[in-house]
Write a protein that holds these residues in place. Structure first.
Motif, short mmCIF file in Angstrom:
data_model
loop_
_atom_site.label_atom_id
_atom_site.label_comp_id
_atom_site.label_asym_id
_atom_site.label_seq_id
_atom_site.Cartn_x
_atom_site.Cartn_y
_atom_site.Cartn_z
N ILE A 1 1.02 -1.09 -0.23
CA ILE A 1 0.08 0.05 0.00
C ILE A 1 0.95 1.25 0.00
O ILE A 1 1.87 1.59 0.82
N LYS A 2 0.64 2.10 -1.06
CA LYS A 2 1.64 3.21 -1.05
C LYS A 2 0.91 4.51 -0.69
O LYS A 2 1.58 5.27 -0.09
N ASN B 1 -6.56 -8.87 14.70
CA ASN B 1 -6.18 -9.73 15.74
C ASN B 1 -5.24 -10.92 15.60
O ASN B 1 -4.24 -11.10 16.38
N THR B 2 -5.43 -11.62 14.33
CA THR B 2 -4.45 -12.68 14.11
C THR B 2 -3.18 -12.37 13.77
O THR B 2 -1.99 -12.62 14.34
N ALA B 3 -3.04 -11.21 13.10
CA ALA B 3 -1.98 -10.51 12.75
C ALA B 3 -1.02 -10.24 14.01
O ALA B 3 0.17 -10.29 13.89
N GLN B 4 -1.99 -9.68 14.89
CA GLN B 4 -1.18 -9.19 16.29
C GLN B 4 -0.72 -10.08 16.95
O GLN B 4 0.29 -10.24 17.51
N PRO C 1 2.20 -4.63 11.28
CA PRO C 1 1.26 -4.39 10.31
C PRO C 1 1.25 -4.62 9.11
O PRO C 1 0.71 -4.06 8.20
N ARG C 2 2.21 -5.57 8.92
CA ARG C 2 2.32 -6.23 7.35
C ARG C 2 0.91 -6.62 6.98
O ARG C 2 0.66 -6.46 5.73
N ALA D 1 2.02 -1.46 4.35
CA ALA D 1 1.48 -2.80 4.64
C ALA D 1 1.53 -3.64 3.24
O ALA D 1 1.29 -3.09 2.27
N ASP D 2 1.15 -4.68 3.39
CA ASP D 2 0.93 -5.70 2.15
C ASP D 2 -0.16 -5.08 1.40
O ASP D 2 -1.25 -4.87 2.10
N ALA D 3 -0.38 -5.30 0.11
CA ALA D 3 -1.66 -4.92 -0.50
C ALA D 3 -2.46 -6.12 -0.53
O ALA D 3 -2.78 -6.69 -1.67
#
Length: 487
Positions: free
Chosen positions: A28-29, A371-374, A380-381, A389-391
């Protein structure tokens, strides 16, 4: 390839805002109002829709060898179906056999996953204990980006581990800064009840929930949490299906234990009456562990999600077709355990959660992604709509409708446990790795496009103490040379 998502409302786990989202090169740009589209950019009109982080399913089993057969969805078909439903990342499971090298099993699963269409990561199961297992846990965390280890308290005489293994493995995970995860069912009790039911002549699918009553899950969850608390380790309980296990997690969190709970979309809306279907094949198609429960347990699960006592939603996606389920025609204990759901999780959660007021839109994002990502340290990828972050994004149509059916789903299985359910709230467009992979019913999944996601460990106890000591060092005292902590 650049993609500009224009005119939507961005929904994250913290807020909602009207903003455009520009993606380029897989990330994400820019996020903001009135963004310009560079030449050659694909523009997606998100007017009236929500732009959210792509879903993360923390519990899948693609092409899993299990109970004498292999799950029918492989890493390509399973992740492609996920993309159609708005899920862009999975965390699957490496499951070594007893006495098998964890690292060797991990390499086998990595090879299988090369065909994935979406991003993927792995939990690694600890199915036995020795100094080798301890050493290989260190290798996996240090060299392969694994930060979670699974423990089965069920499946006696197969992959079940006892309390001694739990103690050793939880302690080692704590040393490494990794998270122990647990399938919480008392396997000894299940085995005893299975033998008892078969002796009584109960051989059909109705025997499955009778052999795994809510008490066996509640007891095991309580015991796993007690072991974690004894060691000062966190613990993540997978597929929580009962009010007893929910209560155990709630009590633990109130006492300061870092206990986390995962809920399956299936358990939120399906009850145990499915096992009494007069059609054997239909009843058997619902056999999974833990089984579907009496309906009142659903209230506890929804309340746990809304209150934050249960943090994530998953599917335990492990698909088996009718001929595979038929292996247990004369003995319910031989029916391969597993159902599908990766394509439908987010729509089911939106329809039965957000539209009924059980969840807010931001809570929906938290329990399906953030929540899973954390918890598993990829935020915050993943799990965010933010620059860098990943798009991985889903453009969600809150008014879109569909009827779930095995005739139209993309999962490689001949049955759908949500068959005939009409849901409002669908993925209109899915972006994975900056590519448009699902758009208005057109699935553009590419074999092998998915990337492996390394998940670094959190600071271990010794590392955290070193950090505290350094922060508390009086001014002017010389620093000692930094020492690497060997996993």
């Amino acid at each position: 390839m650049s993609i500009l998502i224009r005119g939507g409302t961005v929904v994250t786990g913290e807020q909602e805002l009207r903003a455009d989202v520009l993606c380029d090169g897989g990330t994400i740009k820019a996020v903001g109002p009135g963004l310009d589209a560079p030449a050659g950019t694909t523009v997606i009109d998100a007017g009236g829709m929500f732009v959210m982080p792509g879903g993360i399913d923390p519990h899948t089993h693609m092409e899993l060898p299990f109970m004498g057969t292999v799950a029918s969805d492989d890493f390509f078909t399973g992740t492609a179906a996920g993309l159609a439903g708005g899920t862009t990342t999975i965390i699957d499971f490496v499951i070594p056999g007893p006495n098998e090298s964890l690292v060797a099993a991990y390499k086998t699963w990595r090879e299988r996953a090369q065909k994935a269409a979406g991003d993927y990561s792995f939990h690694v199961a600890v199915t036995w204990w020795s100094d080798q297992v301890s050493d290989e846990m260190g290798v996996l965390t240090r060299d392969h980006g694994v930060n979670s280890f699974k423990h089965f308290m069920a499946y006696k005489n197969a992959i079940m581990v006892d309390d001694g293994v739990l103690l050793h493995s939880f302690a080692r995970a704590q040393e490494l800064g990794a998270i122990p995860t647990v399938h919480a069912e008392n396997g000894e009790a299940v085995f005893h009840l299975q033998r008892q039911l078969l002796a009584q002549g109960i051989t059909g699918p109705e025997g499955h929930p009778l052999s795994r009553p809510p008490e066996v899950e509640g007891e095991a969850a309580t015991r796993a949490i007690a072991i974690a608390n004894l060691l000062g380790a966190p613990v993540y309980i997978v597929h929580v299906s009962t009010e007893q296990a929910t209560a155990a997690i709630t009590r633990a969190r109130a006492a300061g234990v870092r206990a986390y709970g995962e809920v399956l979309a299936q358990h939120l809306v399906i009850d145990e009456s499915v096992y009494r279907n007069p059609d054997w094949a239909t009843a058997a198609a619902h056999v999974m562990s833990p089984p579907f429960r009496p309906k009142h347990h659903q209230d506890a699960l929804w309340a746990g999600l809304a209150a934050g006592q249960l943090q994530t939603t998953a599917t335990d996606h492990c698909a088996f077709c009718a001929p595979q389920k038929a292996a247990g025609k004369d003995n319910f204990t031989m029916i391969p355990n597993g159902t599908a759901g990766i394509e439908d999780r987010m729509s089911v959660l939106w329809h039965h959660g957000v539209r009924t007021g059980k969840l807010t839109r931001s809570e929906f994002v938290r329990v399906t992604s953030t929540n899973t990502a954390q918890i598993f340290n990829i935020f915050p990828r993943k799990g965010a709509v933010a620059v860098g972050a990943d798009a991985d994004l889903v453009v969600w149509d809150p008014a879109g409708t569909r009827t779930i059916s095995a005739k139209t789903h993309h999962q490689n299985v001949d049955f759908n446990v949500f068959e005939g359910m009409e849901v409002t709230g669908v993925a209109r467009h899915t972006i994975s790795g900056g590519k448009l992979v699902w758009t208005d019913g057109d699935l553009r999944a590419v074999r092998g496009a998915g990337k492996y996601v390394e998940r670094p460990c959190f600071p271990s106890v010794s590392q955290a103490q070193a950090i505290r000591n350094e922060r508390n060092r009086p001014t002017g005292v010389a620093r000692m040379p930094a020492t690497a902590v060997t996993p």
